[in-house]
Design an enzyme around this catalytic site. Sequence first.
Site, PDB file in Angstrom:
ATOM      1  N   GLU A   1      58.218  69.484  52.869  1.00 51.59           N
ATOM      2  CA  GLU A   1      58.943  70.331  53.719  1.00 51.59           C
ATOM      3  C   GLU A   1      59.421  71.610  53.058  1.00 51.59           C
ATOM      4  O   GLU A   1      59.296  72.933  53.373  1.00 51.59           O
ATOM      5  CB  GLU A   1      60.085  69.620  54.281  1.00 51.59           C
ATOM      6  CG  GLU A   1      59.962  68.497  55.178  1.00 51.59           C
ATOM      7  CD  GLU A   1      59.007  68.885  56.487  1.00 51.59           C
ATOM      8  OE1 GLU A   1      59.453  69.956  56.852  1.00 51.59           O
ATOM      9  OE2 GLU A   1      58.237  68.183  56.699  1.00 51.59           O
TER      10      GLU A   1
ATOM     11  N   GLU B   1      50.137  72.667  57.870  1.00 48.56           N
ATOM     12  CA  GLU B   1      50.575  71.324  57.219  1.00 48.56           C
ATOM     13  C   GLU B   1      49.508  70.993  55.969  1.00 48.56           C
ATOM     14  O   GLU B   1      50.188  70.467  55.312  1.00 48.56           O
ATOM     15  CB  GLU B   1      50.394  70.273  58.287  1.00 48.56           C
ATOM     16  CG  GLU B   1      51.228  70.268  59.440  1.00 48.56           C
ATOM     17  CD  GLU B   1      52.496  69.931  59.121  1.00 48.56           C
ATOM     18  OE1 GLU B   1      52.970  69.008  58.250  1.00 48.56           O
ATOM     19  OE2 GLU B   1      53.612  70.768  59.562  1.00 48.56           O
TER      20      GLU B   1
END
Length: 291
Positions: free
Chosen positions: A129, A181
Amino acid sequence: MPQLKTFPGLQGADFMHPWDVQATASLKKVPGFDKLVAKVMEYSFERVYYLQNTADNVRVTPKMFPKLHRYLEWGCKILDIDEPPELYVTLDPAYNAYTYGHTKPFMVLTSALLDVLDEREKLFVIAHELGHIKCEHVLYTLVAENLAVLLEAVGRVTLGLGSLIGAGLALPLLDWYRKAELSADRAGLLAVQDPQVALSVFMKLAGGAESLLADMDPSEFLAQIRAYEDRDVSTLDRAYKLLITVLRTHPFPIMRAKHLDLWVSEGGYAKLTGLDDQTMAAEPAPDPEPS
């Protein structure tokens, strides 16, 4: 106990996946995208979600979930992030983690995800993250999460052109979302510095029933990746792969594992870090700390 290496001066561009770089460039060229970005800033979505988050979830601090707070500090130190973002835990049965906000990003981990991760895997997810912040993904994430509302707003001021903009933007935006991602996974690996930890996270995301975790086998999971790749024997199979992927926000876990393993096996990870080449089949090392 082994020490984790830190990377002073690290930039997001140093580890971004080439597909992420390409998808970001393509997204900026989509007609109407600049209007949607402007609406994100105008509507202050960030503030609304921040207030909702602080009201509904538990913030991680040195005294509240101190281990998670320590991993947040480690991730920031390793990835050279000056100001740690706020981190929260939410009660949710889904395996998920996300980062939200542009001017003041915050991160959220679900309770279900934390329940199946060991300590080093939690560091991987937190650093993943942080990777979104490091790579400056969060502004475009705001656009993706609020696409329907933004298109309606743009449509009102463009005499209905919002629907046309949406038709040309939704798929490129989802394509960027998936490829972003892959860059964030690299940030996770830079933090834990053990490919086996990353592979374990991907296995659990794919099929991590808590009662079966002890029976999961990394070599079998990698074999499954190869089997999926082998299903490109016909044009029809390739078309099916496109159809089952095109509307997803995240790549399939086996594909995330494949791309991260390629970064390691092809030498990109070692070139950036100066660490010895490893593979996802390696034995996990003891729990480390940042040096």
